[in-house]
Design a protein around this motif. Sequence first.
Motif, PDB file in Angstrom:
ATOM      1  N   LYS A   1     -57.978  66.855-101.476  1.00  0.00           N
ATOM      2  CA  LYS A   1     -59.001  67.897-101.485  1.00  0.00           C
ATOM      3  C   LYS A   1     -59.544  68.063-100.073  1.00  0.00           C
ATOM      4  O   LYS A   1     -59.940  67.093 -99.434  1.00  0.00           O
ATOM      5  CB  LYS A   1     -60.152  67.523-102.429  1.00  0.00           C
ATOM      6  N   GLY A   2     -59.546  69.295 -99.591  1.00  0.00           N
ATOM      7  CA  GLY A   2     -60.177  69.584 -98.304  1.00  0.00           C
ATOM      8  C   GLY A   2     -59.245  69.745 -97.131  1.00  0.00           C
ATOM      9  O   GLY A   2     -59.663  70.247 -96.085  1.00  0.00           O
ATOM     10  N   LEU A   3     -57.988  69.306 -97.269  1.00  0.00           N
ATOM     11  CA  LEU A   3     -57.030  69.471 -96.185  1.00  0.00           C
ATOM     12  C   LEU A   3     -55.792  70.197 -96.680  1.00  0.00           C
ATOM     13  O   LEU A   3     -55.338  69.956 -97.811  1.00  0.00           O
ATOM     14  CB  LEU A   3     -56.610  68.113 -95.598  1.00  0.00           C
ATOM     15  N   SER A   4     -55.248  71.046 -95.843  1.00  0.00           N
ATOM     16  CA  SER A   4     -53.992  71.726 -96.166  1.00  0.00           C
ATOM     17  C   SER A   4     -52.839  70.743 -95.982  1.00  0.00           C
ATOM     18  O   SER A   4     -52.997  69.693 -95.341  1.00  0.00           O
ATOM     19  CB  SER A   4     -53.785  72.923 -95.248  1.00  0.00           C
ATOM     20  N   PRO A   5     -51.657  71.062 -96.523  1.00  0.00           N
ATOM     21  CA  PRO A   5     -50.499  70.201 -96.271  1.00  0.00           C
ATOM     22  C   PRO A   5     -50.239  69.992 -94.791  1.00  0.00           C
ATOM     23  O   PRO A   5     -49.923  68.866 -94.366  1.00  0.00           O
ATOM     24  CB  PRO A   5     -49.358  70.956 -96.955  1.00  0.00           C
ATOM     25  N   ALA A   6     -50.386  71.038 -93.981  1.00  0.00           N
ATOM     26  CA  ALA A   6     -50.167  70.903 -92.541  1.00  0.00           C
ATOM     27  C   ALA A   6     -51.193  69.946 -91.934  1.00  0.00           C
ATOM     28  O   ALA A   6     -50.855  69.093 -91.106  1.00  0.00           O
ATOM     29  CB  ALA A   6     -50.238  72.264 -91.864  1.00  0.00           C
ATOM     30  N   GLU A   7     -52.448  70.079 -92.341  1.00  0.00           N
ATOM     31  CA  GLU A   7     -53.486  69.195 -91.815  1.00  0.00           C
ATOM     32  C   GLU A   7     -53.260  67.753 -92.260  1.00  0.00           C
ATOM     33  O   GLU A   7     -53.558  66.819 -91.523  1.00  0.00           O
ATOM     34  CB  GLU A   7     -54.864  69.684 -92.274  1.00  0.00           C
TER      35      GLU A   7
ATOM     36  N   VAL B   1     -54.192  65.213 -89.458  1.00  0.00           N
ATOM     37  CA  VAL B   1     -55.614  64.885 -89.396  1.00  0.00           C
ATOM     38  C   VAL B   1     -55.913  63.448 -89.818  1.00  0.00           C
ATOM     39  O   VAL B   1     -56.598  62.719 -89.080  1.00  0.00           O
ATOM     40  CB  VAL B   1     -56.440  65.887 -90.230  1.00  0.00           C
ATOM     41  N   PRO B   2     -55.458  62.976 -90.983  1.00  0.00           N
ATOM     42  CA  PRO B   2     -55.754  61.573 -91.324  1.00  0.00           C
ATOM     43  C   PRO B   2     -55.166  60.644 -90.272  1.00  0.00           C
ATOM     44  O   PRO B   2     -54.021  60.815 -89.847  1.00  0.00           O
ATOM     45  CB  PRO B   2     -55.050  61.399 -92.680  1.00  0.00           C
ATOM     46  N   PRO B   3     -55.927  59.676 -89.816  1.00  0.00           N
ATOM     47  CA  PRO B   3     -55.444  58.805 -88.733  1.00  0.00           C
ATOM     48  C   PRO B   3     -54.264  57.939 -89.170  1.00  0.00           C
ATOM     49  O   PRO B   3     -54.150  57.556 -90.337  1.00  0.00           O
ATOM     50  CB  PRO B   3     -56.660  57.947 -88.393  1.00  0.00           C
ATOM     51  N   LEU B   4     -53.402  57.657 -88.213  1.00  0.00           N
ATOM     52  CA  LEU B   4     -52.271  56.772 -88.461  1.00  0.00           C
ATOM     53  C   LEU B   4     -52.747  55.331 -88.563  1.00  0.00           C
ATOM     54  O   LEU B   4     -53.658  54.913 -87.850  1.00  0.00           O
ATOM     55  CB  LEU B   4     -51.250  56.892 -87.328  1.00  0.00           C
ATOM     56  N   ASN B   5     -52.100  54.567 -89.436  1.00  0.00           N
ATOM     57  CA  ASN B   5     -52.424  53.151 -89.589  1.00  0.00           C
ATOM     58  C   ASN B   5     -51.123  52.360 -89.575  1.00  0.00           C
ATOM     59  O   ASN B   5     -50.653  51.890 -90.618  1.00  0.00           O
ATOM     60  CB  ASN B   5     -53.203  52.920 -90.888  1.00  0.00           C
ATOM     61  N   TYR B   6     -50.549  52.229 -88.390  1.00  0.00           N
ATOM     62  CA  TYR B   6     -49.303  51.478 -88.259  1.00  0.00           C
ATOM     63  C   TYR B   6     -49.499  50.003 -88.587  1.00  0.00           C
ATOM     64  O   TYR B   6     -48.606  49.354 -89.128  1.00  0.00           O
ATOM     65  CB  TYR B   6     -48.752  51.612 -86.839  1.00  0.00           C
ATOM     66  N   ASP B   7     -50.671  49.471 -88.251  1.00  0.00           N
ATOM     67  CA  ASP B   7     -50.910  48.043 -88.485  1.00  0.00           C
ATOM     68  C   ASP B   7     -50.739  47.689 -89.954  1.00  0.00           C
ATOM     69  O   ASP B   7     -50.183  46.630 -90.285  1.00  0.00           O
ATOM     70  CB  ASP B   7     -52.316  47.654 -88.014  1.00  0.00           C
ATOM     71  N   LEU B   8     -51.204  48.559 -90.841  1.00  0.00           N
ATOM     72  CA  LEU B   8     -51.087  48.285 -92.270  1.00  0.00           C
ATOM     73  C   LEU B   8     -49.620  48.248 -92.690  1.00  0.00           C
ATOM     74  O   LEU B   8     -49.222  47.395 -93.493  1.00  0.00           O
ATOM     75  CB  LEU B   8     -51.850  49.331 -93.075  1.00  0.00           C
ATOM     76  N   VAL B   9     -48.818  49.157 -92.148  1.00  0.00           N
ATOM     77  CA  VAL B   9     -47.397  49.170 -92.506  1.00  0.00           C
ATOM     78  C   VAL B   9     -46.717  47.897 -92.010  1.00  0.00           C
ATOM     79  O   VAL B   9     -45.896  47.296 -92.717  1.00  0.00           O
ATOM     80  CB  VAL B   9     -46.703  50.427 -91.941  1.00  0.00           C
ATOM     81  N   HIS B  10     -47.078  47.454 -90.813  1.00  0.00           N
ATOM     82  CA  HIS B  10     -46.530  46.189 -90.309  1.00  0.00           C
ATOM     83  C   HIS B  10     -46.938  45.018 -91.209  1.00  0.00           C
ATOM     84  O   HIS B  10     -46.135  44.111 -91.467  1.00  0.00           O
ATOM     85  CB  HIS B  10     -47.002  45.939 -88.879  1.00  0.00           C
ATOM     86  N   ARG B  11     -48.181  45.038 -91.691  1.00  0.00           N
ATOM     87  CA  ARG B  11     -48.624  43.970 -92.581  1.00  0.00           C
ATOM     88  C   ARG B  11     -47.859  43.996 -93.900  1.00  0.00           C
ATOM     89  O   ARG B  11     -47.552  42.947 -94.472  1.00  0.00           O
ATOM     90  CB  ARG B  11     -50.133  44.063 -92.835  1.00  0.00           C
ATOM     91  N   MET B  12     -47.539  45.199 -94.377  1.00  0.00           N
ATOM     92  CA  MET B  12     -46.766  45.302 -95.609  1.00  0.00           C
ATOM     93  C   MET B  12     -45.370  44.710 -95.425  1.00  0.00           C
ATOM     94  O   MET B  12     -44.839  44.061 -96.332  1.00  0.00           O
ATOM     95  CB  MET B  12     -46.678  46.758 -96.071  1.00  0.00           C
ATOM     96  N   LYS B  13     -44.795  44.906 -94.263  1.00  0.00           N
ATOM     97  CA  LYS B  13     -43.481  44.309 -94.009  1.00  0.00           C
ATOM     98  C   LYS B  13     -43.591  42.789 -93.987  1.00  0.00           C
ATOM     99  O   LYS B  13     -42.713  42.081 -94.523  1.00  0.00           O
ATOM    100  CB  LYS B  13     -42.896  44.827 -92.693  1.00  0.00           C
ATOM    101  N   ALA B  14     -44.658  42.281 -93.425  1.00  0.00           N
ATOM    102  CA  ALA B  14     -44.853  40.821 -93.408  1.00  0.00           C
ATOM    103  C   ALA B  14     -45.090  40.278 -94.818  1.00  0.00           C
ATOM    104  O   ALA B  14     -44.615  39.194 -95.164  1.00  0.00           O
ATOM    105  CB  ALA B  14     -46.029  40.466 -92.503  1.00  0.00           C
TER     106      ALA B  14
ATOM    107  N   ARG C   1     -41.007  66.255 -87.675  1.00  0.00           N
ATOM    108  CA  ARG C   1     -41.095  67.502 -86.905  1.00  0.00           C
ATOM    109  C   ARG C   1     -40.423  67.424 -85.540  1.00  0.00           C
ATOM    110  O   ARG C   1     -39.797  68.391 -85.095  1.00  0.00           O
ATOM    111  CB  ARG C   1     -42.568  67.897 -86.744  1.00  0.00           C
ATOM    112  N   SER C   2     -40.527  66.307 -84.867  1.00  0.00           N
ATOM    113  CA  SER C   2     -39.890  66.199 -83.548  1.00  0.00           C
ATOM    114  C   SER C   2     -38.374  66.319 -83.660  1.00  0.00           C
ATOM    115  O   SER C   2     -37.721  66.934 -82.812  1.00  0.00           O
ATOM    116  CB  SER C   2     -40.264  64.879 -82.877  1.00  0.00           C
ATOM    117  N   ALA C   3     -37.814  65.734 -84.713  1.00  0.00           N
ATOM    118  CA  ALA C   3     -36.364  65.817 -84.910  1.00  0.00           C
ATOM    119  C   ALA C   3     -35.940  67.241 -85.226  1.00  0.00           C
ATOM    120  O   ALA C   3     -34.827  67.656 -84.883  1.00  0.00           O
ATOM    121  CB  ALA C   3     -35.926  64.875 -86.023  1.00  0.00           C
ATOM    122  N   TYR C   4     -36.820  67.993 -85.872  1.00  0.00           N
ATOM    123  CA  TYR C   4     -36.478  69.379 -86.200  1.00  0.00           C
ATOM    124  C   TYR C   4     -36.636  70.295 -84.990  1.00  0.00           C
ATOM    125  O   TYR C   4     -35.746  71.087 -84.682  1.00  0.00           O
ATOM    126  CB  TYR C   4     -37.347  69.893 -87.345  1.00  0.00           C
ATOM    127  N   HIS C   5     -37.764  70.190 -84.312  1.00  0.00           N
ATOM    128  CA  HIS C   5     -38.051  71.114 -83.219  1.00  0.00           C
ATOM    129  C   HIS C   5     -37.269  70.797 -81.945  1.00  0.00           C
ATOM    130  O   HIS C   5     -37.003  71.697 -81.143  1.00  0.00           O
ATOM    131  CB  HIS C   5     -39.548  71.128 -82.916  1.00  0.00           C
TER     132      HIS C   5
END
Length: 340
Positions: free
Chosen positions: A181-187, A191-204, A238-242
């Motif tokens: 709610k409140g953000l478009s698919p593009a946003e 807009v939501p901040p990246l949380n790479y640390d959490l993904v690394h913790r999930m791998k651990a 997107r980088s791979a596409y553009h």
Amino acid sequence: MTDKFKKQDLSTAARLSVAPMMDWTDRHCRYLHRLLSSHALLYTEMVTAPALVRGRALHLLDHDRAEHPVALQLGGSDPAELAQAAKLGAGVGYDEINLNCGCPSDRVQSGAFGAVLMKSPDLVADCVAAMAGAVDVEVTVKCRIGVDDQQPEEILPRFLETIRAAGCRRVTIHARMAWLKGLSPAENRTVPPLNYDLVHRMKADFPDLHISINGGVTSLAEAAALLDAGLDGVMIGRSAYHEPARILAQADPKIFGQGRGSDAMTAARAMLPYIENHLSRGGRLHQVTRHMLGLFAGRPGARAWRRMLSEQASRPGAGPEVVEAALSQIAPLAERAMAV
């Protein structure tokens, strides 16, 4: 599945993958990307299970043998229907079936699938189990770290534990929340901040899972750093596409340690027979060339290349000669080197 793409091969291919992107990663886009990288794992656009099972829109499964390894991404929330759709996909040769638990669009929410499934891990597990029971290819999941007011540190471990118990062994995590709610698919992609640390913790915490990370990766150097840090794969969208050549042309030697890489000019010329075949079957030139606009990004003549394709490829009767003329605008690499 052919012997060439067993689970271990797909796990290797998933070291670098191109994200499923609606209206972008169609069969023409995937054919171009495969010319640039022999090893990266490619994904279809999301195809909904109802469209396949109820609508019998089987043309949505069309793909070229050259695209392999290639995965079909499905959208849906009914286990039985997803199992039928997965069976249809595996039956026409897809190497993997992926369940979308990350798309935040209103259309997807109204169908009770996509990112909203992060709220129903038990249902996702039922879907995964049903799909895996219907096919002999690998069933995987693409998800977010959470949605809306969920606490990612709490919801994501439970989600992964639940789908692992259902038989999922490979997951791609978009390292952002989805705000339904409140953000478009593009946003929701930025807009939501990246949380790479959490993904690394999930791998651990889940060392037996093959975990790929998605979101915010814009270069092979970044991808290599994430792999070196312990993740199993990196998905780039997107980088791979553009800028497909910048991302994919050197992926084989730099990410997979195989081959000498490719180049944009060779790929563009290799598209010409494909284009001719597409036109002979009643297709239109722009259906293919719209995916080629960024092929020469950063090279002298790239603007003229884009302009010629954009203006002329949609004209009635446009054919390969338009691409040839646009290619004549691209400065050769030797000239580029002299200009630097």
